[in-house]
Design an enzyme around this catalytic site. Sequence first.
Site, mmCIF file in Angstrom:
data_model
loop_
_atom_site.group_PDB
_atom_site.id
_atom_site.type_symbol
_atom_site.label_atom_id
_atom_site.label_comp_id
_atom_site.label_asym_id
_atom_site.label_seq_id
_atom_site.Cartn_x
_atom_site.Cartn_y
_atom_site.Cartn_z
ATOM 1 N N SER A 106 -1.532 -7.291 2.617
ATOM 2 C CA SER A 106 -1.307 -6.931 4.049
ATOM 3 C C SER A 106 -0.530 -7.783 4.843
ATOM 4 O O SER A 106 0.629 -8.119 4.607
ATOM 5 C CB SER A 106 -2.365 -6.537 4.629
ATOM 6 O OG SER A 106 -2.313 -5.936 5.768
ATOM 7 N N ASP A 245 3.458 -3.908 9.389
ATOM 8 C CA ASP A 245 3.021 -5.367 8.735
ATOM 9 C C ASP A 245 3.375 -5.137 7.273
ATOM 10 O O ASP A 245 4.235 -4.232 6.930
ATOM 11 C CB ASP A 245 1.508 -5.237 8.665
ATOM 12 C CG ASP A 245 0.695 -4.333 7.978
ATOM 13 O OD1 ASP A 245 1.502 -3.106 7.686
ATOM 14 O OD2 ASP A 245 -0.315 -4.647 7.757
ATOM 15 N N ASP A 247 2.537 -4.588 4.268
ATOM 16 C CA ASP A 247 2.343 -3.371 3.313
ATOM 17 C C ASP A 247 2.569 -2.064 4.000
ATOM 18 O O ASP A 247 2.240 -0.952 3.532
ATOM 19 C CB ASP A 247 0.919 -3.471 2.816
ATOM 20 C CG ASP A 247 -0.356 -3.350 3.583
ATOM 21 O OD1 ASP A 247 -0.245 -3.366 4.619
ATOM 22 O OD2 ASP A 247 -1.013 -2.762 3.111
ATOM 23 N N ASP A 249 0.821 -0.315 6.362
ATOM 24 C CA ASP A 249 -0.306 0.573 6.874
ATOM 25 C C ASP A 249 -0.650 0.265 8.327
ATOM 26 O O ASP A 249 -1.735 1.159 9.073
ATOM 27 C CB ASP A 249 -1.452 0.283 6.080
ATOM 28 C CG ASP A 249 -2.184 -0.938 6.191
ATOM 29 O OD1 ASP A 249 -1.630 -1.932 6.942
ATOM 30 O OD2 ASP A 249 -3.185 -1.397 5.380
#
Length: 452
Positions: A106, A245, A247, A249
């Site tokens: 992440s 960010d 990833d 999400d």
Amino acid sequence: MNQRKYFGTDGIRGRVGEWPISADFMLRLGRALGVVLAREKKSSRRTLVLIGKDTRASGYMFESALEAGLTAAGADVRLFGPMPTPAVAYLTRSLRADAGIVISASHNPHYDNGIKFFSTQGEKLSDEIEAAIELETDAPFTTVDSEHLGKVVRVTDAITRYAEFCKATVPEDFSLAGMKIVLDCAHGATYQVAPKVFSELGAQVHTIGDKPDGFNINRDVGALHPQALQRAVVEQGADIGFAFDGDGDRVQVVDRHGVLGDGDDMLYVLAHSWQSRGLLKGPVVGTLMSNYGLQQALAGLGVDLIRANVGDRFVLQKLKEHGGVLGGETSGHLLCLDRATTGDGIVAALALLEALKLSGQDLSTARQGLKKMPQVMINVRAAGAREALNTDAVRQALADTEQALLGRGRVVLRASGTEPLVRVTVEAADEAEVRQMAQRLADVVKSATERS
């Protein structure tokens, strides 16, 4: 969850090369997932697992290891390459897979990595399934007979499939024509698909953070470092900007003046819009860290704010318990359950743009009804910090602070789940008073750790 050996609140995460974020563990983890899924299946169809990843160099290593473990257990695998976490959630549902895997840490730096799993419904795995996977990971490694080994196929149209899904979350006649938008992709998983989505909807798109090299993910860009986006929006004379960010999400937003907005700002604008259109169901769910000003602003709209523990997993649980459709974290991890099963930065950004277009307002005007309270957070790091929360002195100091802030602010004492750390957070209208209260409470916690 506290007794888990490998899983945390959001999958498995850690430093690359250190157990369990190592190639040999991922091999065992892949096999364990394949075995557990085969055991749980209600049909004779072969097990199908999807794998996506962000742009970290270590993702290639872990992708290969998971692929080998899964095929050794007899599961078929589909590989997506770099794809946002919510894209894997969506495609797991769309392709009728038994599970989806995301290789990502992440918002963490490139030297960390991790694994997230999604169920066939595109949601986080249940605690029971995660527990079963942990047990199987520690079991002896076995391989099915050669004729039952799984097969691997690389999916070439995954980006197009996900882009079409994102566009379908807004009305068919929705257009961004005439808008200039800056996107910061954090050198991460959205670097290909986000510009595609927004430009295909008609926007003039300027992109930064779109040159991943395997090691620059989240470095000085993205949702954790929005200063780059703030500068770019002003320099480009853009109408709005979004920072994702690594990833994809979570998302942060910047208005045309370069002023940053976080998840609380977005929740307020969305709640206001959805309520006025009769689309808001149940309460809005925030977290312990959602600003007290958001709670007051929503109350002014006749909307309840319910607080969950920090983490999208807990926000989702609360939304389901209370029949809600909108929730999220200050960090920008927003859940729009009428559109997606998990936090999705692109979907949340499109929902915000739709709300702004319907209101005829820009972001700076639309969020004027939200007056955030000054917030002070002090981290008390010491051995025994968690245990200090149960002492009489800390309990009394907390009760006194809560009483002093009754009806006009709030206080949160929260222990870290991974470090000997307690976070002291105080919010109220008077910033000087907030700082004084937070420091006094932090001193009490610190003293309690020294006496224990």
